[in-house]
Design a protein around this motif. Structure first.
Motif, PDB file in Angstrom:
ATOM      1  N   ALA A   7       0.819  -1.214   0.000  1.00 34.14           N
ATOM      2  CA  ALA A   7       0.000   0.000   0.000  1.00 34.14           C
ATOM      3  C   ALA A   7       0.851   1.261   0.000  1.00 34.14           C
ATOM      4  O   ALA A   7       0.463   2.282  -0.571  1.00 34.14           O
ATOM      5  CB  ALA A   7      -0.935  -0.008   1.209  1.00 34.14           C
ATOM      6  N   TYR A  24       0.839  -3.050  -6.553  1.00 34.26           N
ATOM      7  CA  TYR A  24      -0.141  -3.190  -5.477  1.00 34.26           C
ATOM      8  C   TYR A  24      -1.562  -3.038  -6.016  1.00 34.26           C
ATOM      9  O   TYR A  24      -2.484  -3.746  -5.589  1.00 34.26           O
ATOM     10  CB  TYR A  24       0.125  -2.158  -4.386  1.00 34.26           C
ATOM     11  CG  TYR A  24      -0.812  -2.283  -3.214  1.00 34.26           C
ATOM     12  CD1 TYR A  24      -0.747  -3.392  -2.368  1.00 34.26           C
ATOM     13  CD2 TYR A  24      -1.782  -1.321  -2.970  1.00 34.26           C
ATOM     14  CE1 TYR A  24      -1.615  -3.524  -1.298  1.00 34.26           C
ATOM     15  CE2 TYR A  24      -2.654  -1.446  -1.898  1.00 34.26           C
ATOM     16  CZ  TYR A  24      -2.570  -2.555  -1.071  1.00 34.26           C
ATOM     17  OH  TYR A  24      -3.427  -2.679  -0.011  1.00 34.26           O
ATOM     18  N   LEU A  25      -1.738  -2.136  -6.965  1.00 30.53           N
ATOM     19  CA  LEU A  25      -3.059  -1.953  -7.565  1.00 30.53           C
ATOM     20  C   LEU A  25      -3.535  -3.236  -8.240  1.00 30.53           C
ATOM     21  O   LEU A  25      -4.676  -3.670  -8.050  1.00 30.53           O
ATOM     22  CB  LEU A  25      -3.011  -0.811  -8.579  1.00 30.53           C
ATOM     23  CG  LEU A  25      -4.340  -0.407  -9.217  1.00 30.53           C
ATOM     24  CD1 LEU A  25      -5.260   0.226  -8.181  1.00 30.53           C
ATOM     25  CD2 LEU A  25      -4.091   0.562 -10.374  1.00 30.53           C
ATOM     26  N   CYS A  80      -4.524  -5.898  -5.734  1.00 27.58           N
ATOM     27  CA  CYS A  80      -5.875  -5.674  -5.206  1.00 27.58           C
ATOM     28  C   CYS A  80      -6.934  -6.060  -6.235  1.00 27.58           C
ATOM     29  O   CYS A  80      -7.985  -6.605  -5.887  1.00 27.58           O
ATOM     30  CB  CYS A  80      -6.045  -4.213  -4.799  1.00 27.58           C
ATOM     31  SG  CYS A  80      -5.109  -3.736  -3.334  1.00 27.58           S
ATOM     32  N   ASN A  89      -8.936  -7.328  -2.710  1.00 24.31           N
ATOM     33  CA  ASN A  89      -8.641  -6.490  -1.550  1.00 24.31           C
ATOM     34  C   ASN A  89      -8.981  -5.031  -1.852  1.00 24.31           C
ATOM     35  O   ASN A  89      -8.918  -4.577  -2.997  1.00 24.31           O
ATOM     36  CB  ASN A  89      -7.160  -6.593  -1.176  1.00 24.31           C
ATOM     37  CG  ASN A  89      -6.808  -7.954  -0.616  1.00 24.31           C
ATOM     38  OD1 ASN A  89      -7.690  -8.720  -0.237  1.00 24.31           O
ATOM     39  ND2 ASN A  89      -5.521  -8.265  -0.570  1.00 24.31           N
ATOM     40  N   HIS A  90      -9.318  -4.307  -0.801  1.00 23.18           N
ATOM     41  CA  HIS A  90      -9.750  -2.920  -0.965  1.00 23.18           C
ATOM     42  C   HIS A  90      -8.554  -2.014  -1.272  1.00 23.18           C
ATOM     43  O   HIS A  90      -7.469  -2.185  -0.723  1.00 23.18           O
ATOM     44  CB  HIS A  90     -10.463  -2.435   0.296  1.00 23.18           C
ATOM     45  CG  HIS A  90     -11.110  -1.094   0.136  1.00 23.18           C
ATOM     46  ND1 HIS A  90     -12.297  -0.923  -0.528  1.00 23.18           N
ATOM     47  CD2 HIS A  90     -10.716   0.140   0.547  1.00 23.18           C
ATOM     48  CE1 HIS A  90     -12.629   0.358  -0.516  1.00 23.18           C
ATOM     49  NE2 HIS A  90     -11.688   1.027   0.132  1.00 23.18           N
ATOM     50  N   TYR A  91      -8.762  -1.045  -2.151  1.00 21.38           N
ATOM     51  CA  TYR A  91      -7.727  -0.084  -2.524  1.00 21.38           C
ATOM     52  C   TYR A  91      -8.230   1.318  -2.197  1.00 21.38           C
ATOM     53  O   TYR A  91      -9.406   1.633  -2.414  1.00 21.38           O
ATOM     54  CB  TYR A  91      -7.416  -0.189  -4.021  1.00 21.38           C
ATOM     55  CG  TYR A  91      -6.242   0.653  -4.464  1.00 21.38           C
ATOM     56  CD1 TYR A  91      -4.941   0.166  -4.389  1.00 21.38           C
ATOM     57  CD2 TYR A  91      -6.434   1.946  -4.950  1.00 21.38           C
ATOM     58  CE1 TYR A  91      -3.856   0.930  -4.785  1.00 21.38           C
ATOM     59  CE2 TYR A  91      -5.350   2.720  -5.346  1.00 21.38           C
ATOM     60  CZ  TYR A  91      -4.081   2.217  -5.256  1.00 21.38           C
ATOM     61  OH  TYR A  91      -3.004   2.985  -5.648  1.00 21.38           O
ATOM     62  N   THR A  92      -7.342   2.174  -1.675  1.00 24.53           N
ATOM     63  CA  THR A  92      -7.710   3.545  -1.343  1.00 24.53           C
ATOM     64  C   THR A  92      -6.953   4.522  -2.242  1.00 24.53           C
ATOM     65  O   THR A  92      -5.726   4.442  -2.358  1.00 24.53           O
ATOM     66  CB  THR A  92      -7.403   3.877   0.129  1.00 24.53           C
ATOM     67  OG1 THR A  92      -8.100   2.949   0.972  1.00 24.53           O
ATOM     68  CG2 THR A  92      -7.843   5.292   0.469  1.00 24.53           C
ATOM     69  N   ILE A 100      -6.857   1.937 -12.916  1.00 24.07           N
ATOM     70  CA  ILE A 100      -7.909   1.073 -12.370  1.00 24.07           C
ATOM     71  C   ILE A 100      -8.731   0.468 -13.500  1.00 24.07           C
ATOM     72  O   ILE A 100      -9.054  -0.727 -13.488  1.00 24.07           O
ATOM     73  CB  ILE A 100      -8.801   1.870 -11.399  1.00 24.07           C
ATOM     74  CG1 ILE A 100      -8.042   2.128 -10.089  1.00 24.07           C
ATOM     75  CG2 ILE A 100     -10.104   1.133 -11.118  1.00 24.07           C
ATOM     76  CD1 ILE A 100      -8.745   3.080  -9.142  1.00 24.07           C
ATOM     77  N   CYS A 116      -6.772  -2.370 -15.063  1.00 26.12           N
ATOM     78  CA  CYS A 116      -6.750  -3.538 -14.175  1.00 26.12           C
ATOM     79  C   CYS A 116      -8.088  -4.277 -14.196  1.00 26.12           C
ATOM     80  O   CYS A 116      -8.127  -5.517 -14.208  1.00 26.12           O
ATOM     81  CB  CYS A 116      -6.409  -3.112 -12.748  1.00 26.12           C
ATOM     82  SG  CYS A 116      -4.690  -2.591 -12.511  1.00 26.12           S
ATOM     83  N   MET A 173     -13.074  -3.468  -9.340  1.00 26.13           N
ATOM     84  CA  MET A 173     -12.240  -3.308  -8.159  1.00 26.13           C
ATOM     85  C   MET A 173     -13.032  -2.741  -6.995  1.00 26.13           C
ATOM     86  O   MET A 173     -13.981  -1.970  -7.175  1.00 26.13           O
ATOM     87  CB  MET A 173     -11.057  -2.387  -8.460  1.00 26.13           C
ATOM     88  CG  MET A 173      -9.966  -3.035  -9.280  1.00 26.13           C
ATOM     89  SD  MET A 173      -8.452  -2.033  -9.273  1.00 26.13           S
ATOM     90  CE  MET A 173      -7.982  -2.121  -7.537  1.00 26.13           C
ATOM     91  N   TYR A 188     -12.700  -0.146  -4.322  1.00 23.40           N
ATOM     92  CA  TYR A 188     -11.833   0.967  -3.936  1.00 23.40           C
ATOM     93  C   TYR A 188     -12.669   2.122  -3.408  1.00 23.40           C
ATOM     94  O   TYR A 188     -13.871   2.222  -3.665  1.00 23.40           O
ATOM     95  CB  TYR A 188     -10.954   1.427  -5.106  1.00 23.40           C
ATOM     96  CG  TYR A 188     -11.675   2.041  -6.280  1.00 23.40           C
ATOM     97  CD1 TYR A 188     -11.909   3.414  -6.348  1.00 23.40           C
ATOM     98  CD2 TYR A 188     -12.094   1.258  -7.357  1.00 23.40           C
ATOM     99  CE1 TYR A 188     -12.543   3.990  -7.429  1.00 23.40           C
ATOM    100  CE2 TYR A 188     -12.733   1.826  -8.448  1.00 23.40           C
ATOM    101  CZ  TYR A 188     -12.954   3.193  -8.481  1.00 23.40           C
ATOM    102  OH  TYR A 188     -13.582   3.757  -9.558  1.00 23.40           O
TER     103      TYR A 188
END
Length: 353
Positions: A221, A228-229, A232, A237-240, A291, A294, A302, A304
């Motif tokens: 992160a 990492y993007l 996720c 998994n959550h992305y911020t 994003i 991805c 995703m 996010y």
């Protein structure tokens, strides 16, 4: 014997260099004590990559040394001496968020560690080519005061500005700006490497990287944007997203293309030369655009969220101008575009999960 010494050898750029240089030198010495795990936790450990290198390359020799400790480095440099023809210094604390938590550690790794490597090279292998991976964070947040405009998916520089065609060049000021503590420690290292070239006449090259990326990145992160993007995107998994509406722009250079820049410099080195090194206009994207890619590659939406709080000293728009390097080394060019790089990252992560 011709030897290349690589610090941070189990990291993204270091391991790419080991692979790239393995058939060009008799011996590759790797120095890496897996501090990335200390910085970012177990998921960021580079042990898997060290094991891969030791299994794959018979001429790779690993040392679990700490670049902050001169006594540990001196043993290595004394053993190999002038057989060391190239020193590639990629070891670093790479996160500006993390640096604020432990400023002493950040500075000792980035600045003191670089000084230690330079002095050991000067004393024991003065004719070696010394290559340093700096960062675009040496420019601080000065790029944020360029005339930027907002579009649907990104910020972009005004078309009338000289930086519009190719990006930000090496004459952009590194002064009177907020760097983050990480940026400040890398400025110190950057200037030291320049000075050892200009004052002592050593063959030193400084490469101010944009987003460095590739399939061997242990992204987290706090560091490793595309890796990492994509992780996720694959795992759910959550992305911020932190600030700037997700429209902040980064240029991205594949680790192979960056190491190929190093190789071209090694073949025809200069003293204290500085180059911007990134994807330039060839490979760049905003967070929102990344994003979307991805999601297309994984076939999944995703998870996010958005935080209004941007990271201190973060860039709104950064695209590297590589015109200077390309004029000095016209045989070099990019090999991997953004989509190709992301596909490699996707396949690499999927194979390890």
């Amino acid at each position: 014997m011709n030897i290349a010494l690589v610090t941070g050898s189990a990291g993204l750029i270091g391991s790419e260099a080991v692979s790239f240089f393995s058939d060009k030198f008799d011996l590759i010495i790797g120095i890496d004590n897996n501090m990335r795990q200390y910085f970012f936790g177990n998921e960021a450990s580079t042990a898997w990559n060290r094991n891969r290198l030791e299994e794959q390359f018979a001429n790779y020799k690993h040392y679990q040394a700490d670049i902050r400790e001169v006594s540990q480095l001196e043993v290595i440099f004394k053993e190999y001496g002038t057989d060391i023809k190239c020193v590639l210094h990629t070891a670093a604390q790479p996160s500006h968020d993390w640096a604020a938590k432990e400023p002493f550690t950040d500075f000792s790794v980035n600045a003191n560690g670089t000084l230690n490597m330079l002095e050991m090279t000067r004393l024991h292998a003065p004719d070696a080519v010394f290559i340093f991976t700096s960062t675009n964070k040496v420019y601080g947040d000065n790029p944020n005061y360029l005339p930027l405009i907002e579009t649907e998916t990104r910020f972009e520089i005004d078309a009338s500005h000289p930086y519009f065609e190719n990006g930000i060049d090496e004459n952009h000021s590194i002064d009177h700006t907020k760097h983050s503590l990480f940026g400040a420690s890398k400025v110190a290292a950057d200037v030291l490497v320049q000075e050892y070239g200009r004052y002592f006449g050593m063959k030193t090259g400084i490469f101010r990287g944009g987003c460095l990326t590739g399939p061997n990145h242990s992204g987290t992160a706090l560091h490793g944007f595309l890796s990492y993007l994509m992780k996720c995107a694959i795992t759910g998994n959550h992305y911020t997203i932190f600030g700037y509406k997700g429209k902040q722009v980064r240029d991205n250079i594949h680790s192979y293309d960056l190491v190929n820049m190093f190789w071209n410099f090694y073949l025809n080195p200069r003293a204290g030369e500085v180059y911007n090194a990134g994807g330039g206009r060839f490979a760049n994207c905003s967070m929102l655009e990344a994003i979307a890619i991805c999601e297309e590659m994984t076939g999944k939406k995703m998870s996010y969220s958005y935080s209004e709080t941007n990271r201190i000293g973060d860039h709104i728009w950064y695209v590297s101008d590589l015109s200077k390097f390309k004029s000095h080394y016209p045989n070099w060019n990019w090999t991997f575009g953004l989509n190709e790089t992301l596909q490699q990252i996707h396949d690499g992560i999927a194979s390890r999960l």
